[in-house]
Scaffold this active site. Structure first.
Site, PDB file in Angstrom:
ATOM      1  N   ASP A   8       0.857  -1.184   0.000  1.00 60.17           N
ATOM      2  CA  ASP A   8       0.000   0.000   0.000  1.00 60.17           C
ATOM      3  C   ASP A   8       0.899   1.242   0.000  1.00 60.17           C
ATOM      4  O   ASP A   8       1.786   1.363   0.850  1.00 60.17           O
ATOM      5  CB  ASP A   8      -0.865  -0.029   1.265  1.00 60.17           C
ATOM      6  CG  ASP A   8      -2.237   0.568   1.065  1.00 60.17           C
ATOM      7  OD1 ASP A   8      -2.327   1.567   0.341  1.00 60.17           O
ATOM      8  OD2 ASP A   8      -3.205   0.045   1.637  1.00 60.17           O
ATOM      9  N   GLU A  43      -6.683   3.378  -5.917  1.00 58.51           N
ATOM     10  CA  GLU A  43      -7.960   3.530  -5.248  1.00 58.51           C
ATOM     11  C   GLU A  43      -8.683   4.673  -5.944  1.00 58.51           C
ATOM     12  O   GLU A  43      -8.166   5.788  -5.994  1.00 58.51           O
ATOM     13  CB  GLU A  43      -7.745   3.873  -3.772  1.00 58.51           C
ATOM     14  CG  GLU A  43      -9.047   4.075  -3.053  1.00 58.51           C
ATOM     15  CD  GLU A  43      -8.918   4.684  -1.665  1.00 58.51           C
ATOM     16  OE1 GLU A  43      -9.762   4.382  -0.836  1.00 58.51           O
ATOM     17  OE2 GLU A  43      -7.980   5.468  -1.430  1.00 58.51           O
ATOM     18  N   HIS A  65     -11.131  -2.537   3.911  1.00 59.88           N
ATOM     19  CA  HIS A  65     -10.983  -1.964   5.245  1.00 59.88           C
ATOM     20  C   HIS A  65     -11.728  -0.648   5.438  1.00 59.88           C
ATOM     21  O   HIS A  65     -11.751  -0.115   6.535  1.00 59.88           O
ATOM     22  CB  HIS A  65      -9.490  -1.747   5.521  1.00 59.88           C
ATOM     23  CG  HIS A  65      -8.922  -0.721   4.582  1.00 59.88           C
ATOM     24  ND1 HIS A  65      -8.759  -0.940   3.226  1.00 59.88           N
ATOM     25  CD2 HIS A  65      -8.522   0.556   4.798  1.00 59.88           C
ATOM     26  CE1 HIS A  65      -8.284   0.148   2.666  1.00 59.88           C
ATOM     27  NE2 HIS A  65      -8.126   1.069   3.600  1.00 59.88           N
ATOM     28  N   ASP A  66     -12.283  -0.096   4.367  1.00 64.83           N
ATOM     29  CA  ASP A  66     -13.059   1.144   4.478  1.00 64.83           C
ATOM     30  C   ASP A  66     -14.556   0.874   4.470  1.00 64.83           C
ATOM     31  O   ASP A  66     -15.364   1.817   4.374  1.00 64.83           O
ATOM     32  CB  ASP A  66     -12.720   2.092   3.321  1.00 64.83           C
ATOM     33  CG  ASP A  66     -11.306   2.626   3.418  1.00 64.83           C
ATOM     34  OD1 ASP A  66     -10.794   2.750   4.548  1.00 64.83           O
ATOM     35  OD2 ASP A  66     -10.706   2.907   2.360  1.00 64.83           O
ATOM     36  N   ASP A  77      -2.958   4.710  -2.661  1.00 65.86           N
ATOM     37  CA  ASP A  77      -4.028   5.185  -1.797  1.00 65.86           C
ATOM     38  C   ASP A  77      -4.470   6.596  -2.189  1.00 65.86           C
ATOM     39  O   ASP A  77      -3.632   7.491  -2.340  1.00 65.86           O
ATOM     40  CB  ASP A  77      -3.503   5.210  -0.356  1.00 65.86           C
ATOM     41  CG  ASP A  77      -4.531   5.675   0.638  1.00 65.86           C
ATOM     42  OD1 ASP A  77      -5.445   4.898   0.919  1.00 65.86           O
ATOM     43  OD2 ASP A  77      -4.414   6.815   1.131  1.00 65.86           O
TER      44      ASP A  77
END
Ligand code: GLC
Length: 578
Positions: A127, A283, A349-350, A229
């Protein structure tokens, strides 16, 4: 059901058919790549496995579970940020891009982990959080120290003598304000996320070089991919013009894909991606299809793939329309049928847990619904991203009080709602369904205290259902969500048709059933998914003869004279006669 007496119980006849499909990759398209054919497993490291009893997951914990990860059949692992971080946003605020967060372990642990993955033929995706850094990063400490510091221009500053800067909305700020006043130099700095996450100034070529160098550092170590990200926000108009009043509701329109972004990506591609065998995924997929293509079309040399939010955003506390869901996924598929490549996911995870948001976490339906949703992710076109715990059908924890939450977005959102006199009950009701903490509770390994995640106090409580929903129980149950997940992953890997095959939506107006075919090189499969808790009669929606049941999340197929009775949340995958 009136046809119950005349059931044809077909399933046992077909048990084990999935195993028979050996991979035939003779005719894989020229632009094929490992990252298209792979299955991603995403690990939230804080919550996966703790080996030192501090209640926080660590790299040694992931190392301990490498054989488990391998047993899933997945081929890529994406781990959320593991760099040094003060953890304002659980690692998404990085203070040193070349070191490992103390709570997670050491660089030696990282090397062992990477090696362990590679020994098992699993690729590793790192990430990369470079829209912003931590306010504890040396660059920021320097930058804020004086106006003429060489690092000043690494971040976005607005001198206070010019008055207040034009309003910018912050996603995580307790006051919603993305400009934070800093008295040291009498200036404001910009932070689209929390005030602990100042945005890096990508317009400064030195910042870009720093980022390429740190990416190369990890590429040299042997990582196989990068997940960028929040990168669509990286480019900014540094004259900081006023934005219209609808900024907060429509921030994506104003923040994403600003001029310069494609140049940055092309440069990153040239400097980093093109020099290593690495995959790149962003993302966010832009604000429209044109922008999404501009990010991922191979001939543009920017990114390999992106993930869009339109599909995952559909679930709401009051429910969602399956017709809408089908329309969205079909529209995205169609747009990328010829060119470009996307990620397929329903959780990360969001997000809160997949089965609680899109299926049904009532114990009567939980397992079937989780299997059905995993079937969807693993039979669509695009690279499937599976989130840790969803292979077990882990559910939302559903906190009642704000004091139970740990997520900065939830906590600051609460403060903001309170300060503006908003409806706190409504806020908490929504959080109970949608909070990111729902998807971050510890992995449920077994039925010992804290589900075997830690011997200490877990940083976030374990879901109460861990005694029944856990790895050990499910490994021993042939019909578990876990064992079904493994079969579905195997089916995907054995059949390039499920990777590359054309997707055709059937029955677009059906409110309960999602039916589609996948077709490739003269072969065809039919996928039938019951998204409801009811038994649904369904005439076979194709002209071809059904050949074999390749996946079934129930023991039986109920079928009479051309009509299925799909059981609650049943998933069926058939091969069809050519
Ligand atoms: C991305 C991450 C999210 C994080 C945010 C700020 O959206 O997925 O977890 O909070 O960026 O880095």
């Amino acid at each position: 059901m009136k046809n119950i007496l005349f059931l044809f119980i077909l399933s046992l006849v077909f048990t084990g058919c999935a195993e028979k499909n050996e991979q035939d990759d003779t005719a894989i398209p020229n632009d094929s790549a490992w990252w298209k054919q792979g299955v991603v497993y995403q690990i939230y490291p804080r919550s996966f496995k703790d080996t030192d009893g501090d209640g926080v997951g660590d790299l040694k914990g992931i190392i301990e579970k490498l054989d488990y990860i391998k047993s899933l059949g997945v081929t890529m692992v994406w781990i959320n940020p593991i760099y040094s971080s003060p953890n304002a946003d659980n690692g998404y605020d990085i203070s040193d891009y070349r070191s490992i967060m103390e709570e997670f372990g050491t660089m030696e642990d990282f090397d062992v982990l990477l090696d362990g993955l590679h020994q098992r033929d699993i690729k590793f995706v790192m990430d990369v959080v470079v829209n912003h850094s931590s306010n504890q990063h040396e660059w920021f400490k320097e930058s804020r120290s004086s106006r003429d510091n060489p690092y000043r221009d690494y971040y976005h500053w607005w001198p206070a003598e010019k008055g207040k800067p034009p309003y910018r909305y912050s996603l995580f700020d307790a006051a919603g304000d993305a400009w934070k006043y800093d008295s040291i130099t009498n200036a404001y700095y910009l932070h689209y996320f929390s005030k602990e996450q100042p945005d890096l100034k990508w317009e400064n070529p030195k910042v870009r070089q720093e980022v390429y160098e740190l990416m190369k550092f990890w590429a040299e170590k042997g990582v196989d991919g990068f997940r960028l990200d929040a990168f669509q926000f990286a480019a900014k108009d540094t004259t900081y013009p006023e934005f219209p009043d609808d900024l907060e509701e429509n921030f994506i329109q104003y923040y994403a894909m600003q001029p310069g972004l494609h140049d940055f990506l092309k440069e990153m591609n040239q400097e980093v991606f093109s020099k290593y065998e690495v995959m790149s995924v962003a993302e966010g997929a832009g604000r429209n299809f044109k922008e999404a293509h501009e990010l991922v079309d191979a001939d543009r040399n920017e990114l390999n793939m992106a993930y869009a939010f339109e599909g995952v955003d559909i679930a709401k506390p009051e429910g969602y329309s399956l017709i809408h869901f089908k329309e969205v996924f079909s529209r995205w598929d169609k747009e990328f049928a010829e060119k470009g490549w996307l990620a397929v996911f329903l959780a990360n995870h969001d997000q809160a847990r997949l089965v609680s948001r899109f299926g049904n976490d009532d114990p009567r339906y939980r397992a079937a619904a989780a299997k059905m949703l995993n079937t969807f992710i693993l039979t669509m076109r695009g690279t499937p991203y599976c989130y840790y715990g969803d292979e077990l059908g882990m559910t939302n924890i559903g906190f009642d009080s704000i004091s139970q939450y740990r997520d900065i977005a939830a906590l600051n959102g609460y403060e903001k709602t309170k300060a503006s006199g908003g409806d706190l009950d409504a806020y908490l009701t929504n959080l109970k369904f949608a909070s990111r903490d729902n998807g971050r509770t510890p992995m449920q390994w077994n039925n010992t205290p804290h589900a075997g995640f830690t011997t200490g106090d877990p940083w976030l409580p374990v879901n109460n259902n861990y005694k029944t929903v856990n790895v050990v129980v499910q490994e021993h149950d042939a019909n578990s969500v876990l064992n079904y997940f493994k079969k579905a992953v195997k089916l995907r890997k054995d059949n390039p048709l499920l990777v590359y095959g054309a997707y055709t939506l059937l029955l677009p107006e059906h409110e309960k059933i999602y039916a589609y075919t996948r077709e490739w090189e003269g072969k065809k499969m039919l996928v039938l998914l019951n998204f409801s808790s009811e038994m649904v009669p369904l005439p076979v929606p194709v002209n071809e003869e059904l050949e074999e049941v390749l996946l079934n999340n129930y023991e039986q197929v109920i079928y009479e004279e051309g009509v299925f009775s799909l059981q609650p949340y049943q998933a069926l995958v058939y091969s069809l006669q050519p």
